[in-house]
Write a protein that holds these residues in place. Sequence first.
Motif, PDB file in Angstrom:
ATOM      1  N   SER A  27       3.414   6.126  -3.865  1.00  0.00           N
ATOM      2  CA  SER A  27       3.406   4.176  -3.503  1.00  0.00           C
ATOM      3  C   SER A  27       4.842   3.216  -4.629  1.00  0.00           C
ATOM      4  CB  SER A  27       2.609   4.350  -4.704  1.00  0.00           C
ATOM      5  OG  SER A  27       2.254   4.587  -5.753  1.00  0.00           O
ATOM      6  N   ASP A  35       1.112  -1.054   0.635  1.00  0.00           N
ATOM      7  CA  ASP A  35       0.461  -0.038  -0.283  1.00  0.00           C
ATOM      8  C   ASP A  35       1.080   1.499  -0.255  1.00  0.00           C
ATOM      9  OD1 ASP A  35      -2.558  -0.773   0.221  1.00  0.00           O
ATOM     10  OD2 ASP A  35      -2.290  -1.386   1.911  1.00  0.00           O
ATOM     11  N   VAL A  59      -3.737   1.162  -5.763  1.00  0.00           N
ATOM     12  CA  VAL A  59      -3.425   1.735  -4.925  1.00  0.00           C
ATOM     13  C   VAL A  59      -3.796   3.249  -3.971  1.00  0.00           C
ATOM     14  CG1 VAL A  59      -0.876   1.856  -4.204  1.00  0.00           C
ATOM     15  CG2 VAL A  59      -0.929   0.435  -5.604  1.00  0.00           C
ATOM     16  N   ARG A  61      -6.822   2.408  -3.037  1.00  0.00           N
ATOM     17  CA  ARG A  61      -7.237   2.267  -1.558  1.00  0.00           C
ATOM     18  C   ARG A  61      -6.656   3.579  -0.260  1.00  0.00           C
ATOM     19  NH1 ARG A  61      -4.937  -1.946  -3.121  1.00  0.00           N
ATOM     20  NH2 ARG A  61      -2.592  -2.252  -2.963  1.00  0.00           N
ATOM     21  N   ALA A  62      -5.586   4.411  -0.735  1.00  0.00           N
ATOM     22  CA  ALA A  62      -4.805   5.502  -0.122  1.00  0.00           C
ATOM     23  C   ALA A  62      -6.238   6.324  -0.180  1.00  0.00           C
ATOM     24  CB  ALA A  62      -3.772   5.786  -0.858  1.00  0.00           C
TER      25      ALA A  62
END
Length: 276
Positions: free
Chosen positions: A172, A159, A179, A182-183
Amino acid sequence: MRLRFLLRPGWLALTAVVFTFAICCFTLLSPWQFSRNSEREQQNAALETSFTAAPVPLAQLLPPGSVPGQRTEWHLVSITGRYLPDKEVVARLRTVQGEGAFEVLTPMRTTDGTIVLIDRGYVRLDSKSAALPFAPPPPGTVTVTARVRADETDPKNRDAFADASTGGRLQSYVVDSRVVARAAGLDIRPGYFQLDVGQPGVLGALPLPQTDSGPFLSYALQWIAFGAMALLGWLYFTVRELKPGGALDASAAPSRRKSVAEILAEDELAESGHQK
């Protein structure tokens, strides 16, 4: 029968090695290089088409739910929306023209409500390997022209995180919409879109790949040649051993050369015999 030498452990081991190598050449190594060559040809065709083709609306090239692939990657699309700079992530450990860099990934909410990931280009590193300051994206609604790109994949599925090298910004290991989603806590459509020179929000525009054919076709032909040479070599030595005097023919093996001591000992025995 002379064919019995084929059952000797040494010959069986040699045969196994030769045929395993040849099979790998014909079924793994050569096809892999042919596939790499095919991918390069498709990439070159897409790039050359994009040099002259006008950009099309994103929804026309990639309808909702579709994912960028070989057929659509590198094509130009037009996207209208607003940047979301507070959800920005930088991709670390990148190399651009032989030098270290970060790529800046900024989500954009389009006019139809879809969120896409825009690669605004790269920024260089300072003397401490940290990202140099870079300009924020323009506010308000903008229209950009970008190239369709497929997501990269991190084998470790890491992540995004933040540390001092980017001043606390999220970073990242790959350019991957999943990614960033999600962040940032956003629903970002698959793939990302790479800005060209002169587009609103672009930083250092990423260079395009070279459109040369690459060495993959020649490598594929070389692996075929290596496999054929291995089999022909095995066949040659097999035929040679079937003839009298082959290296594995014990009856044709040359006698060991006598040493000087053995010759002198035989001479002494011969002399003593004559004296008797």
